[in-house]
Design an enzyme around this catalytic site. Structure first.
Site, PDB file in Angstrom:
ATOM      1  N   HIS A 311       0.820  -1.217   0.000  1.00  0.00           N
ATOM      2  CA  HIS A 311       0.000   0.000   0.000  1.00  0.00           C
ATOM      3  C   HIS A 311       0.853   1.267   0.000  1.00  0.00           C
ATOM      4  CE1 HIS A 311       0.311   0.101   4.509  1.00  0.00           C
ATOM      5  NE2 HIS A 311       0.218   1.392   4.297  1.00  0.00           N
ATOM      6  N   ASP A 354      -0.186  -7.501   1.535  1.00  0.00           N
ATOM      7  CA  ASP A 354       0.351  -6.139   1.586  1.00  0.00           C
ATOM      8  C   ASP A 354       1.882  -6.178   1.654  1.00  0.00           C
ATOM      9  OD1 ASP A 354       0.499  -3.437   1.727  1.00  0.00           O
ATOM     10  OD2 ASP A 354      -0.347  -3.236   3.744  1.00  0.00           O
ATOM     11  N   GLN A 445       0.533   5.881  11.390  1.00  0.00           N
ATOM     12  CA  GLN A 445       0.758   6.418  10.050  1.00  0.00           C
ATOM     13  C   GLN A 445       2.244   6.732   9.849  1.00  0.00           C
ATOM     14  OE1 GLN A 445      -2.480   5.972  10.367  1.00  0.00           O
ATOM     15  NE2 GLN A 445      -2.272   5.629   8.180  1.00  0.00           N
ATOM     16  N   GLY A 446       2.801   6.295   8.742  1.00  0.00           N
ATOM     17  CA  GLY A 446       4.222   6.579   8.469  1.00  0.00           C
ATOM     18  C   GLY A 446       5.142   5.443   8.894  1.00  0.00           C
ATOM     19  N   ASP A 447       4.615   4.516   9.691  1.00  0.00           N
ATOM     20  CA  ASP A 447       5.427   3.341  10.060  1.00  0.00           C
ATOM     21  C   ASP A 447       5.250   2.230   9.040  1.00  0.00           C
ATOM     22  OD1 ASP A 447       6.533   4.307  12.474  1.00  0.00           O
ATOM     23  OD2 ASP A 447       4.614   3.968  13.480  1.00  0.00           O
ATOM     24  N   SER A 448       4.195   2.331   8.237  1.00  0.00           N
ATOM     25  CA  SER A 448       3.880   1.295   7.255  1.00  0.00           C
ATOM     26  C   SER A 448       5.089   0.853   6.462  1.00  0.00           C
ATOM     27  CB  SER A 448       2.862   1.825   6.255  1.00  0.00           C
ATOM     28  OG  SER A 448       1.610   1.733   6.809  1.00  0.00           O
TER      29      SER A 448
HETATM   30  N1  ARG Z   1      -1.244   2.274   7.148  1.00  0.00           N
HETATM   31  C1  ARG Z   1      -0.367   3.015   7.978  1.00  0.00           C
HETATM   32  C2  ARG Z   1       0.719   3.674   7.164  1.00  0.00           C
HETATM   33  O1  ARG Z   1       0.558   3.805   5.981  1.00  0.00           O
HETATM   34  C3  ARG Z   1       0.149   2.207   9.114  1.00  0.00           C
HETATM   35  C4  ARG Z   1      -0.914   1.847  10.022  1.00  0.00           C
HETATM   36  C5  ARG Z   1      -0.507   1.045  11.166  1.00  0.00           C
HETATM   37  N2  ARG Z   1      -1.507   1.250  12.137  1.00  0.00           N
HETATM   38  C6  ARG Z   1      -1.550   0.688  13.295  1.00  0.00           C
HETATM   39  N3  ARG Z   1      -2.464   1.052  14.134  1.00  0.00           N
HETATM   40  N4  ARG Z   1      -0.680  -0.237  13.647  1.00  0.00           N
HETATM   41  O2  ARG Z   1       1.691   4.184   7.674  1.00  0.00           O
END
Ligand code: ARG
Length: 498
Positions: A311, A354, A445-448
């Site tokens: 993603h 993913d 967000q940003g850890d993905s």
């Molecule tokens: N989708 C998020 C990203 O793009 C990461 C989400 C992780 N969320 C969580 N609650 N562990 O950075």
């Protein structure tokens, strides 16, 4: 008198006369000298002689014979100093102005290039620009479809990747021609076989093998044996060299260590609820950027390949050269190295599958701050009493901002049954959950795309930060791509990508 008359009658009348008379001879002399000195500075040496004769201070003793003594008078050196001072200063000013102009020009050119690069693709062979939106394939192509060469590709794997490592000791299993997974007996195994298998798994450096006693292994993996048969054939894969066998004469089987992976600086001691850390503790962690902006995390699995989330790539441009990877740094910066391949899992949809991989244009040097993490042995059982660690520069609160310093947090593994209860059937086999029931600590967000790792003798990449509902909420743990289920895809990408 002539001068006096002209001055009196034409210019200033009596006031002019008084002004002239009121000026003493020496004052006038000084004024004239000052004017002459000014001339010397600005016009050069031809006035020097005259000025030296009339001036109270000697400018050039060679032209006056001897300097007159005086309290503050010192003979000037032979050189024409006033001129040197003048030209030296001007040269310095001109050089400075030119340097400033050059620097400004270079900065301007850099920004212009960045701007043009972000909007247009340059076809090198046909020497023309096409809009970025047409590259990869929005149609209108460069002469030899050059704009289609550096694009994100999809890959789906249907066949079984014929080699895998199992158990904590990375015992080798090969999918042989008989259609079953078999351990490989120690007898006849040589260094070139180790090299061949490690290469097949995508590793080119530091392979080594060891022997493991058959009776020390769990019966679940003793599904059959095979042994190398001496051959002179030009086998393409290791399975071509193996013959099935009912047992191993040596009583031992082959285990492999293909890479210098998973080593990091000493033990522990944003992620929400995490703490500052340094890259040397997590040297596989990278930051993926577009336009200098941190977009996602990633993990080096070899000196050249990194794993991230699909993603992270899927929502952005299809062009590979927009990505930049920052390696070996604790703090975020806009810089990094370029990428020459980006491969997304062909089955990626709705958070499932993913996973994506990127290949660096040139491999990193393996050292304290840049080192790959290990890919786990197939079927690795995570011991839930051991923590998993997640790292990244993501938001430090659900509605927060990214952290400039790398953050780490430990999160317990949540078994599949519990996770299914919390999230329902959207949890596929390609996902695993980690976090606390009460929330508080989580990726965000940003850890993905970043790593979820587990320490055995070496650090193993067990998960990829994928999704969650909010961040660090109660009963809403982080969901990670389950690397174990995606190992074959990873190995195939590394093997098949030229
Ligand atoms: N989708 C998020 C990203 O793009 C990461 C989400 C992780 N969320 C969580 N609650 N562990 O950075």
């Amino acid at each position: 008198m002539d001068t006096f008359y002209t001055y009196f009658s034409e210019k200033k009348g009596w006031a002019g006369l008084r002004e002239l008379m009121g000026t003493t001879f020496s004052e006038r002399r000084q004024k004239q000298t000052a004017i002459r000195n000014f001339d010397i500075i600005c016009t050069g040496p031809e006035i020097d002689t005259e000025a030296a004769l009339e001036s109270t201070s000697p400018l050039n003793p060679s032209s006056t014979g001897r300097a007159r003594p005086g309290r503050h008078r010192k003979p000037m050196p032979l050189s024409s100093k006033p001129r040197r001072r003048c030209s030296g200063r001007w040269v310095a000013v001109i050089v400075l102005v030119m340097l400033t102009l050059l620097v400004l020009l270079a900065i301007g050119a850099y920004f212009l290039k960045t701007l043009i690069d972000s909007k247009f693709f340059f076809c090198k062979t046909s020497f023309k620009f096409i809009s970025r939106s047409l590259a990869c394939d929005g149609k209108e192509d460069c002469a030899n479809r050059e704009d289609e060469l550096m694009c994100v590709t999809n890959m789906t794997v249907n066949s079984t990747f014929p080699v895998r490592l199992v158990t904590n000791s990375s015992v080798l299993q090969v999918y042989t021609r008989s259609g079953s997974w078999r351990l490989v007996c120690g007898e006849g195994w040589q260094i070139q076989h180790t090299q061949q298998v490690c290469q097949q798994l995508g590793y080119s450096s530091n392979p080594s093998s060891s022997m493991v006693a058959v009776n020390s292994l769990p019966s679940s993996i003793k599904t059959g044996f095979s042994a190398v048969t001496p051959s002179n054939s030009t086998a393409s894969g290791i399975s071509d060299l193996l013959t099935d066998s009912s047992s191993c004469a040596s009583g031992s089987v082959v285990a492999l260590s293909c890479s210098d992976c998973g080593q990091a600086l000493g033990s522990q001691d944003r992620i929400v609820g995490g703490t500052d850390t340094t890259i040397e503790h997590w040297p596989w962690q990278v930051s993926l950027k577009i336009d200098g902006q941190h977009t996602c995390g990633g993990s080096l699995v070899t000196p050249r390949w990194l794993v991230t989330a699909a993603h992270c790539v899927a929502g952005t441009s299809n062009e590979v050269d927009l990505w930049v990877v920052q390696t070996g740094k604790t703090s975020l910066s806009p810089w990094g190295v370029s990428v020459d391949r980006v491969v997304v899992h062909g089955k990626y949809a709705k958070n499932d599958y993913d996973i994506a991989m990127m290949r660096l244009a040139s491999p990193i040097k393996v050292q304290a701050a840049t080192r790959p993490v290990c890919l786990p042995p197939s079927g690795l059982q995570i011991n839930s009493s051991e923590p998993l660690w997640v790292t990244g520069w993501g938001y430090t609160a659900e509605k927060g901002t990214v952290s400039t310093i790398l953050q780490k947090a430990d999160v317990p593994f949540i078994d599949r049954a519990t996770c299914l209860k919390l999230y329902g059937s959207i949890i596929s086999p390609r996902m695993l959950c980690a976090g606390y029931p009460e929330g508080k600590v989580d990726a965000c967000q940003g850890d993905s795309g970043g790593p979820l790792v587990y320490k055995m003798q070496r650090w193993q990449l067990v998960g990829i930060v994928s999704w969650g509902v909010g961040c660090a909420r109660k009963n809403r743990p982080g969901v990670y791509s389950n690397v174990d289920e995606l190992l074959e895809w990873i190995y195939t990408v590394m093997e098949k990508t030229s």
